[in-house]
Design an enzyme around this catalytic site. Structure first.
Site, short mmCIF file in Angstrom:
data_model
loop_
_atom_site.label_atom_id
_atom_site.label_comp_id
_atom_site.label_asym_id
_atom_site.label_seq_id
_atom_site.Cartn_x
_atom_site.Cartn_y
_atom_site.Cartn_z
N ARG A 1 -11.24 -17.52 7.91
CA ARG A 1 -11.85 -16.18 7.92
C ARG A 1 -13.37 -16.25 8.06
O ARG A 1 -14.03 -15.27 8.35
CB ARG A 1 -11.44 -15.38 6.68
N TYR B 1 -13.54 7.98 22.57
CA TYR B 1 -12.13 7.60 22.40
C TYR B 1 -11.52 8.38 21.23
O TYR B 1 -12.17 8.58 20.21
CB TYR B 1 -12.08 6.10 22.14
N ASP C 1 -20.31 2.39 23.12
CA ASP C 1 -18.97 1.92 23.50
C ASP C 1 -18.96 1.83 25.02
O ASP C 1 -18.96 2.83 25.73
CB ASP C 1 -17.90 2.88 22.99
N LYS D 1 -8.79 -3.89 26.65
CA LYS D 1 -8.76 -3.28 27.98
C LYS D 1 -9.17 -4.32 29.04
O LYS D 1 -8.47 -5.27 29.25
CB LYS D 1 -9.65 -2.04 27.98
#
Ligand SMILES: *Cc1c(COP(=O)(O)O)cnc(C)c1O
Length: 408
Positions: A63, A118, A183, A208
């Site tokens: 992590r 979005y 974004d 995407k």
């Protein structure tokens, strides 16, 4: 490095040190933990990573650091022209982390944002999930909406799903010393680099175009070292990690990103013009059409109009639903930026979570469809789309005739 062309950068980014390792393909390290040396050295590594360092003598734990993920981050930063980037398990995890990082760094919990964004971003900003509040403003009023407790300004360009462009440099000017997060998912680093225009953080849903093949969920934020430190601290505490296999696939896809984006963009340009001439189509939204880019940002801010085209069919929801179910080659599915062409209905799907008033005000109408153009031959795509539009028109006329008979 910065003198290299995009195509060259895409191929070679993040490949440093491979020869020294004696390999040609980047290795995938799936370790969740790492054997430690002397305790004091391990403790020092842990402290460095916990403070947001990019790497340390020992990775300590999965992590805190993973070399496969770090390699993708290095490649993406080179591509965006930023000092660093930080990868996450999804675009929404990346957005969440950038909001939390901004709050941690700036001490305020207020966000100024411009619609459209979005659908889930809209939902996250409007909900109280992160303990932050949002003020939605038209783009010209960003400066006026800034308060002493404003942590970040959030914009998306091109905006999803209506594809309007926002002048990034203008928003940065209005924001003053408040950081701007952009974004840039729809643009990819191939077409636009917001940090070079003064944005503090450039964000991608890597699910995407960066993944590009519809098989990875990921997010990434490109930024300077100081923001990367803050983002890594958030990632470490919240655990919104990108899996090393995902990072490997993302890195593997980068060399073809410029080719994929440019080929799909050529297809999108072709389809936008075809759609604009079809009698069942009321309007086409595509930054490559003059009417959709009044500020002439294509060529200035963005090197091309991109690969996503939205269009409104006459006949509203029923007509849009008919087109979606009539396509054969094109897949009715949410998401975008894959090798194959996808069509979806924003009002019913991706932007369902946005309030109806905001949807209507933002032009997310019942007849609006969003097409993410892939790599198929554009004329094959047009035949599929035209057949679906024609079938829809005929069905609508049939319905009307029946309705008329009943009425008689
Ligand atoms: C898909 C998308 C997101 C969310 O990304 P996920 O990877 O699905 O979490 C955010 N912004 C834009 C513009 C998107 O298209």
């Amino acid at each position: 490095m910065t003198t290299q062309s995009l195509e060259t950068l895409a191929v070679h980014a993040g490949r440093g040190g491979l020869t020294g390792l004696g390999v040609h393909a980047p290795p995938i390290d799936l370790s969740s933990t790492y054997p430690l040396g002397a305790l004091d050295e391990a403790t020092a590594s842990l402290e460095e990573l916990a403070a947001g360092a990019r790497s340390a003598a020992s990775p300590v734990y999965g992590r805190l650091y993973n070399p496969t993920v770090a390699r993708f981050e290095e490649a993406l930063a080179e591509f965006e022209g930023t000092e660093d980037s930080v990868a996450f398990g999804s675009g929404m995890a990346a957005i969440t982390a950038s909001l939390l990082a901004a709050r941690a760094r700036r001490g305020g919990s207020h966000v100024v944002a411009v619609r459209p964004v979005y659908g889930t971003t809209d939902h996250l900003l409007g909900s109280s999930l992160l303990g932050m509040t949002v003020t939605w403003v038209p783009v010209g009023e960003v400066g006026a909406a800034i308060r002493p407790d404003t942590a970040v300004v959030v914009i998306e360009t091109p905006g999803n799903p209506t594809l309007g462009l926002v002048d990034i440099a203008d928003v940065v000017r209005q924001a003053g010393d408040v950081p701007v997060m952009v974004d840039s998912t729809f643009a990819t680093p191939v077409l636009q680099r917001p940090c070079s225009l003064g944005a503090a953080m450039t964000l991608h849903s890597a699910t995407k175009f960066l993944g590009g093949h519809g098989d990875v969920m990921a997010g990434v934020v490109a930024c300077d070292n100081a923001w990367a430190v803050e983002l890594r601290k958030v990632r470490l505490a919240t655990g919104a990690l990108l899996h090393p296999l995902g990072a490997y696939l993302l890195h593997r896809g980068l060399p073809t990103l410029p080719l994929r984006v440019k080929a799909a963009q050529a297809g999108a340009q072709h389809l936008a013009h075809r759609l604009a001439g079809h009698p069942a189509v009321q309007r086409v939204l595509y930054p490559g059409l003059d009417a959709c880019d009044p500020q002439r940002l294509i060529g200035r801010q963005m090197s091309g109009p991109g690969t996503v085209v939205s269009f409104e069919v006459s006949g509203g929801l029923a007509a849009a639903a008919r087109v979606m179910s009539a396509v054969r080659l094109i897949t009715p599915a949410v998401s975008l930026g894959s090798t194959d062409t996808l069509i979806q209905h924003p009002a019913g799907l991706t932007h369902r979570v946005v309030s109806e008033e905001a949807r209507t005000a933002g032009g997310i109408t019942p007849g609006l469809l969003r097409l993410s153009v892939g790599l198929e031959d554009p004329e094959d795509l047009w035949r599929d789309l035209a057949a679906a539009l024609d079938a829809g028109m005929m069905e609508a006329m049939g319905t009307t005739e029946e309705a008329m008979l009943v009425a008689v």
